[in-house]
Scaffold this active site. Structure first.
Site, PDB file in Angstrom:
ATOM      1  CB  SER A   1      -3.245  -1.298  -4.927  1.00 31.36           C
ATOM      2  OG  SER A   1      -1.906  -1.701  -4.965  1.00 31.36           O
TER       3      SER A   1
ATOM      4  CG  ASP B   1       1.689   0.069  -6.157  1.00 32.78           C
ATOM      5  OD1 ASP B   1       2.359   0.828  -5.427  1.00 32.78           O
ATOM      6  OD2 ASP B   1       0.896  -0.771  -5.698  1.00 32.78           O
TER       7      ASP B   1
ATOM      8  CG  ASP C   1      -1.111   1.429  -2.726  1.00 34.52           C
ATOM      9  OD1 ASP C   1      -0.375   0.857  -3.554  1.00 34.52           O
ATOM     10  OD2 ASP C   1      -1.562   0.860  -1.712  1.00 34.52           O
TER      11      ASP C   1
ATOM     12  CG  ASP D   1       1.233  -1.435  -1.565  1.00 35.30           C
ATOM     13  OD1 ASP D   1       1.281  -1.367  -2.815  1.00 35.30           O
ATOM     14  OD2 ASP D   1       0.303  -2.000  -0.956  1.00 35.30           O
TER      15      ASP D   1
END
Length: 446
Positions: A101, A240, A242, A244
């Site tokens: 993440s 960010d 990833d 999400d």
């Protein structure tokens, strides 16, 4: 039963340090494949963000899954919510995301999606953990899994994102700056906004495996603020690593966080009579969000911190929207997990319907001063949250706030941190209380 490996958002850690090692990922792939095979023929999608270690772990997981007899479909670098969406549309038994993440490239992790594109049920995670403690076996060679690659994965997800916007809606004339954090959105996000008509300036979309989240994205928003001001953009969007989480910057350079974005989306649905229930926040959601929603007679509940808990609360109540101030925003009328691109599109449509700028829209939510301090506790054997001195000090601060604020101390689910949060009406008072509590937590952890 307590978990040995799975945290609040899968398995995460430093690359090369157990369990974020190739041999563990091989065994994890096998254990997951064995667990998913109990549902019958097993097909698993595997995607990743742009960090260099993703290639190594992708190969290890692929081998383990195939050894258990699971067919593997590789997606390559894709946003986490895209993997959830594609898992659903390909009718796979599960999806696996290789990502840490918003963390730096030195970290990596694994999280799973069910065949419905939701976070994996607790009982399945526990089954995988039990299998990890068993000797690894290989199915008969005639039953080994096959591996293929989905070459049009990005195009499928781009079209899905665009389908969340009515065909009559265009963003022509809208000037955006989009920060992709050198992460998983680097290809798809610019395409989505451009194909919907926006004039897009792209930042940090040249991943090299090492630069993900490095001084950019939703955790380092300074360069986006500067680009919005220099380019006279209408607003900026920061993702960010990833994809999400999303934060925004208005045309004045002010940061618009997840609480404010959630309010804008919820108010728009409420205005159109499509909200369906209320809004789910978390223990970290600003008190101002709760009060602003209350003014609109919109119910508000707090879940534990973590988008999986927000999602669970939404599903239980059959509500549509929820999120975290960090920028995880879930729109259940479109997705099964937090999706930064979808959330950003919902905000843009809400602004367009009201004829407002982002700066104007955020004024409807008056945030209470909130101070959050992270205290690292490392290998200390002391549980700082149970220490008598910490509990006593926390109670005294709560009493001092006299019902006009909150104190929250909690451990991070992904890092060795205690988060000390104090919220109230007077910023000086709030900061003083937070710093005193954080100092005490640090002292008892030594």
């Amino acid at each position: 039963m307590s978990r040995k490996y799975f945290g609040t958002d899968g398995i995460r850690g430093r690359v090369g340090e157990y369990p974020i090692t190739p041999d563990f990922m091989l065994k994890l792939g096998w254990a997951a494949g064995m667990a998913f095979r109990k549902q019958g023929h097993c097909r698993v999608l595997v995607g990743k963000d742009t960090r260099i270690s993703g290639y190594m772990f992708e190969s290890a997981l692929e081998a383990g899954l195939a050894a258990a007899g699971a067919d593997v479909m590789l997606l390559g670098p894709m946003p986490t919510p895209a993997i959830a969406y594609l898992t659903r549309t390909f009718h796979a038994q599960a999806g696996i995301v290789i990502s840490a993440s918003h963390n730096p490239h030195e970290d990596n992790g694994i999280k799973f999606f069910s065949g419905q594109g939701t976070k994996l049920p607790d009982e399945v995670e526990l089954m995988i953990e039990e299998l990890l403690d068993q000797p690894m076996t290989v199915v008969d060679s005639s039953k080994l899994g096959k591996v293929s690659r989905i070459n049009d994965a990005a195009g499928r997800y781009i079209e899905f994102c665009k389908s969340s916007v009515p065909s009559s809606t265009s963003f022509d004339g809208l000037k955006l700056v989009v920060d992709c954090a050198h992460g998983a959105t680097y290809k798809v996000a610019p395409s989505v906004f451009r194909e919907l008509g926006a004039d897009v300036t792209v930042l940090h979309a040249q991943p090299d495996g090492l630069n993900i989240n490095e001084g950019c994205g939703s955790t380092h928003i300074e360069s986006l603020q500067a680009a919005v001001l220099v380019g006279h953009a209408d607003l900026g969007i920061a993702f960010d690593g990833d994809g999400d989480r999303v934060l925004m910057v208005d045309h004045t350079g002010a940061i618009v966080d997840g609480d404010e974005l959630l309010f804008i989306i919820a108010r728009d649905l409420h205005d159109r009579g499509k909200l369906q229930g209320g809004v789910v926040g978390t223990l970290m959601s600003n008190l101002g969000l709760e009060l602003a929603l209350k003014d609109l007679d919109i119910p508000f509940v707090r879940a534990k911190v973590g988008d999986r808990y927000v999602m669970a609360e939404l599903l239980e109540r059959e509500w549509l929207v929820g999120g975290e101030n960090s920028g995880h925003v879930v729109c259940c009328n479109h997705t099964t997990t937090g999706d930064a691109i979808i959330a950003a599109l919902q905000v843009l449509m809400a602004l367009k319907r009201r004829g407002e700028t982002l700066a104007q829209a955020r004024q409807a939510l008056r945030k209470c001063p909130q101070v959050l301090i992270n205290v690292r506790f490392g290998a200390s054997k002391v549980d700082p949250l149970e220490h008598p001195a910490v509990k006593d000090a926390s109670a005294k601060v709560t009493e001092a706030l006299a019902g006009r604020g909150r104190v929250l101390l909690r451990k991070s689910g992904t890092e060795p941190l205690v988060r000390v949060m104090v919220e109230g009406e007077d910023e000086t008072q709030v900061r003083g209380h937070a710093e005193a509590l954080a100092k005490l937590v640090g002292e008892v952890c030594v």
